[in-house]
Design an enzyme around this catalytic site. Structure first.
Site, PDB file in Angstrom:
ATOM      1  N   GLY A   1      89.251  29.351 -59.411  1.00  0.00           N
ATOM      2  CA  GLY A   1      88.288  30.217 -60.098  1.00  0.00           C
ATOM      3  C   GLY A   1      88.546  31.654 -59.688  1.00  0.00           C
ATOM      4  O   GLY A   1      89.650  32.021 -59.275  1.00  0.00           O
ATOM      5  N   ARG A   2      87.500  32.467 -59.772  1.00  0.00           N
ATOM      6  CA  ARG A   2      87.672  33.903 -59.501  1.00  0.00           C
ATOM      7  C   ARG A   2      88.124  34.153 -58.071  1.00  0.00           C
ATOM      8  O   ARG A   2      88.999  34.985 -57.825  1.00  0.00           O
ATOM      9  CB  ARG A   2      86.349  34.630 -59.781  1.00  0.00           C
ATOM     10  CG  ARG A   2      85.981  34.606 -61.242  1.00  0.00           C
ATOM     11  CD  ARG A   2      84.535  34.957 -61.453  1.00  0.00           C
ATOM     12  NE  ARG A   2      83.657  33.918 -60.946  1.00  0.00           N
ATOM     13  CZ  ARG A   2      82.496  33.576 -61.479  1.00  0.00           C
ATOM     14  NH1 ARG A   2      82.058  34.215 -62.519  1.00  0.00           N
ATOM     15  NH2 ARG A   2      81.763  32.618 -60.959  1.00  0.00           N
ATOM     16  N   ILE A   3      87.536  33.438 -57.106  1.00  0.00           N
ATOM     17  CA  ILE A   3      87.916  33.678 -55.704  1.00  0.00           C
ATOM     18  C   ILE A   3      89.289  33.076 -55.414  1.00  0.00           C
ATOM     19  O   ILE A   3      90.115  33.689 -54.730  1.00  0.00           O
ATOM     20  CB  ILE A   3      86.840  33.121 -54.742  1.00  0.00           C
ATOM     21  CG1 ILE A   3      85.490  33.801 -55.009  1.00  0.00           C
ATOM     22  CG2 ILE A   3      87.269  33.311 -53.283  1.00  0.00           C
ATOM     23  CD1 ILE A   3      84.312  33.201 -54.262  1.00  0.00           C
TER      24      ILE A   3
ATOM     25  N   ARG B   1      89.951  21.752 -61.812  1.00  0.00           N
ATOM     26  CA  ARG B   1      89.474  20.813 -62.835  1.00  0.00           C
ATOM     27  C   ARG B   1      90.331  20.915 -64.092  1.00  0.00           C
ATOM     28  O   ARG B   1      90.708  19.937 -64.695  1.00  0.00           O
ATOM     29  CB  ARG B   1      88.031  21.164 -63.214  1.00  0.00           C
ATOM     30  CG  ARG B   1      87.009  20.257 -62.607  1.00  0.00           C
ATOM     31  CD  ARG B   1      85.649  20.779 -62.924  1.00  0.00           C
ATOM     32  NE  ARG B   1      85.626  22.247 -62.769  1.00  0.00           N
ATOM     33  CZ  ARG B   1      84.551  22.988 -62.894  1.00  0.00           C
ATOM     34  NH1 ARG B   1      83.405  22.427 -63.175  1.00  0.00           N
ATOM     35  NH2 ARG B   1      84.587  24.303 -62.733  1.00  0.00           N
ATOM     36  N   SER B   2      90.631  22.150 -64.494  1.00  0.00           N
ATOM     37  CA  SER B   2      91.502  22.327 -65.657  1.00  0.00           C
ATOM     38  C   SER B   2      92.473  23.459 -65.362  1.00  0.00           C
ATOM     39  O   SER B   2      92.213  24.298 -64.492  1.00  0.00           O
ATOM     40  CB  SER B   2      90.664  22.659 -66.893  1.00  0.00           C
ATOM     41  OG  SER B   2      89.752  23.682 -66.574  1.00  0.00           O
TER      42      SER B   2
ATOM     43  N   ILE C   1      86.724  27.664 -47.282  1.00  0.00           N
ATOM     44  CA  ILE C   1      85.766  28.772 -47.455  1.00  0.00           C
ATOM     45  C   ILE C   1      84.825  28.445 -48.618  1.00  0.00           C
ATOM     46  O   ILE C   1      84.179  29.343 -49.154  1.00  0.00           O
ATOM     47  CB  ILE C   1      86.471  30.132 -47.700  1.00  0.00           C
ATOM     48  CG1 ILE C   1      87.472  30.035 -48.850  1.00  0.00           C
ATOM     49  CG2 ILE C   1      87.114  30.656 -46.437  1.00  0.00           C
ATOM     50  CD1 ILE C   1      87.965  31.393 -49.351  1.00  0.00           C
ATOM     51  N   ALA C   2      84.768  27.155 -48.992  1.00  0.00           N
ATOM     52  CA  ALA C   2      84.001  26.788 -50.188  1.00  0.00           C
ATOM     53  C   ALA C   2      82.583  26.351 -49.822  1.00  0.00           C
ATOM     54  O   ALA C   2      81.659  27.172 -49.848  1.00  0.00           O
ATOM     55  CB  ALA C   2      84.745  25.698 -50.941  1.00  0.00           C
ATOM     56  N   ARG C   3      82.407  25.095 -49.480  1.00  0.00           N
ATOM     57  CA  ARG C   3      81.088  24.574 -49.106  1.00  0.00           C
ATOM     58  C   ARG C   3      81.275  23.394 -48.160  1.00  0.00           C
ATOM     59  O   ARG C   3      82.252  22.645 -48.297  1.00  0.00           O
ATOM     60  CB  ARG C   3      80.342  24.031 -50.332  1.00  0.00           C
ATOM     61  CG  ARG C   3      79.492  25.037 -51.049  1.00  0.00           C
ATOM     62  CD  ARG C   3      78.281  25.499 -50.218  1.00  0.00           C
ATOM     63  NE  ARG C   3      77.485  26.467 -50.940  1.00  0.00           N
ATOM     64  CZ  ARG C   3      77.751  27.772 -51.020  1.00  0.00           C
ATOM     65  NH1 ARG C   3      78.802  28.276 -50.403  1.00  0.00           N
ATOM     66  NH2 ARG C   3      76.955  28.580 -51.700  1.00  0.00           N
TER      67      ARG C   3
ATOM     68  N   GLU D   1      75.422  22.313 -42.071  1.00  0.00           N
ATOM     69  CA  GLU D   1      75.279  23.588 -41.365  1.00  0.00           C
ATOM     70  C   GLU D   1      73.834  24.086 -41.429  1.00  0.00           C
ATOM     71  O   GLU D   1      73.138  23.799 -42.395  1.00  0.00           O
ATOM     72  CB  GLU D   1      76.246  24.646 -41.943  1.00  0.00           C
ATOM     73  CG  GLU D   1      75.951  25.036 -43.376  1.00  0.00           C
ATOM     74  CD  GLU D   1      76.978  26.024 -43.946  1.00  0.00           C
ATOM     75  OE1 GLU D   1      78.175  25.720 -43.950  1.00  0.00           O
ATOM     76  OE2 GLU D   1      76.542  27.088 -44.409  1.00  0.00           O
TER      77      GLU D   1
ATOM     78  N   HIS E   1      79.798  30.723 -41.647  1.00  0.00           N
ATOM     79  CA  HIS E   1      79.554  31.006 -43.075  1.00  0.00           C
ATOM     80  C   HIS E   1      79.454  32.525 -43.320  1.00  0.00           C
ATOM     81  O   HIS E   1      78.420  33.024 -43.775  1.00  0.00           O
ATOM     82  CB  HIS E   1      78.270  30.295 -43.547  1.00  0.00           C
ATOM     83  CG  HIS E   1      78.232  30.063 -45.030  1.00  0.00           C
ATOM     84  ND1 HIS E   1      77.679  28.943 -45.600  1.00  0.00           N
ATOM     85  CD2 HIS E   1      78.678  30.828 -46.071  1.00  0.00           C
ATOM     86  CE1 HIS E   1      77.771  29.024 -46.924  1.00  0.00           C
ATOM     87  NE2 HIS E   1      78.391  30.158 -47.230  1.00  0.00           N
ATOM     88  N   ILE E   2      80.564  33.207 -43.028  1.00  0.00           N
ATOM     89  CA  ILE E   2      80.556  34.677 -43.116  1.00  0.00           C
ATOM     90  C   ILE E   2      81.638  35.221 -44.060  1.00  0.00           C
ATOM     91  O   ILE E   2      81.975  36.396 -44.003  1.00  0.00           O
ATOM     92  CB  ILE E   2      80.726  35.339 -41.721  1.00  0.00           C
ATOM     93  CG1 ILE E   2      82.008  34.857 -41.024  1.00  0.00           C
ATOM     94  CG2 ILE E   2      79.509  35.086 -40.852  1.00  0.00           C
ATOM     95  CD1 ILE E   2      82.377  35.671 -39.783  1.00  0.00           C
TER      96      ILE E   2
END
Ligand code: GLV
Length: 329
Positions: free
Chosen positions: A152-154, A174-175, A233-235, A264, A282-283
């Site tokens: 995606g964007r990041i 995903r695509s 760096i996602a979740r 977390e 988470h920074i």
């Protein structure tokens, strides 16, 4: 005046701006326990959150609530089916954090590859007696293969930086992304399995959904090279942290960089026990400029969604725009 809850501590000047339009209940203390959140949101028209879980129960407890503005790009803390059923608008803060987050992905990946945190802890512990040819050998980034999961964007901002390191970029998403983006990034679309087998450095930049739970578990870690690094760096929840801690302990992969964790701010204690992982709280978006931009955008979304300010009725980042203008149910 409409009433809002700001569920977290935030820049005080943003609160001042919100006070021009709203009666503001601001929680400046620790994260609100679920029952207190429900109690304080009960009479509000809007809320500003940063990761608080907003589900059907919270929405039912707040019959006037029309918008919840999340100060984050990820909104897995919102049950969007419940938002849609109740005609409550959710908003988030995309784009303004792309570059800071991509920078941080590189910082973590480089720290993991070059063992910066591990060697720094060792030095601070007073263990440095002599220089050694084999002290803290890591792996190169320059000329290696970067594997991005989530383009995606990041993910794209992260991949764009790989040019300067002369890296081959492979990605899974995903695509497939548009051909011109693939061409600009010189990025090759591959299956997740191929990516894990081929990449020297794997970075996770995908949103958390039920389908993405444990995208990286024991089976996926087993496909990676023993010299490879993994950066998240996602979740939290995208990686099986217990499986990762075991793979790191057994050196089945070289090292990892983690900014997000399952459960977390509590961490799987096994992660704290392995040296070859860099852990940050988470920074990834935490620069002064970016966190200000996120807070401002979260406020813009809330103000506009509640029909105030210069963009009244047109919040910049609606997640479920279809509910705009519908009566709360
Ligand atoms: C941070 O994790 C965000 O989603 O913005």
């Amino acid at each position: 005046m409409q009433k809002i809850l700001v569920a977290r501590s935030i820049f005080p000047d943003v609160i001042d701006r919100l006070k021009q339009y709203f009666d503001v209940d601001w929680n400046q203390g620790d994260a609100l326990p679920a029952d207190e959140l429900k109690r304080r949101i009960a009479d509000k028209d809007g809320a500003l959150t940063a990761g608080e879980m907003i589900d059907a129960g919270v929405l039912a407890a707040a019959p006037r609530l029309r918008v919840v503005s999340n100060m984050a790009v990820g909104y897995n803390n919102f049950d969007m089916a419940a938002f849609n059923a109740a005609n409550v608008l959710g908003t988030n803060t995309p784009d303004v954090l792309n570059e800071s987050t991509a920078d941080f992905g590189w910082a973590l990946m480089m720290a993991a590859a070059r063992r910066i945190a591990e060697s720094e802890h060792w030095l601070r512990a007073g263990r440095w007696q002599k220089w050694s040819y084999d002290g803290f050998l890591g792996s190169d980034l320059y000329g290696s293969t970067l594997g991005v999961i989530g383009m995606g964007r990041i993910g794209q901002a992260l991949a764009r930086r790989a040019k300067g390191f002369n890296m081959r970029v492979i990605y899974h998403n995903r695509s497939r992304v548009e051909p011109q983006i693939e061409a600009e990034l010189n990025a090759e679309y591959v299956s997740k399995q191929d990516l894990l087998r081929r990449a020297d450095h794997v970075v996770l930049v995908l949103p958390y959904t039920k389908e993405n739970h444990h995208t990286i578990g024991a089976a996926e870690l087993a496909l990676m090279k023993p010299s490879a690094t993994l950066t998240n760096i996602a979740r939290g929840g995208i990686v099986d942290d217990a499986a990762l801690a075991e793979a790191l302990r057994e050196k089945r992969i070289a090292s990892a960089g983690l900014d997000v964790f399952e459960g977390e701010p509590n961490l799987n204690p096994a992660l704290l026990g392995v040296p070859n992982v860099v852990l940050t709280p988470h920074i990834a978006s935490a620069t002064e400029a970016t966190r200000r931009a996120m807070a401002d955008l979260a406020a813009d979304n809330l103000i506009a969604a509640l029909g105030e300010g210069p963009r009244a009725g047109q919040p910049p980042n609606p997640i479920n725009p279809d509910v705009i203008g519908r009566a709360r149910s």
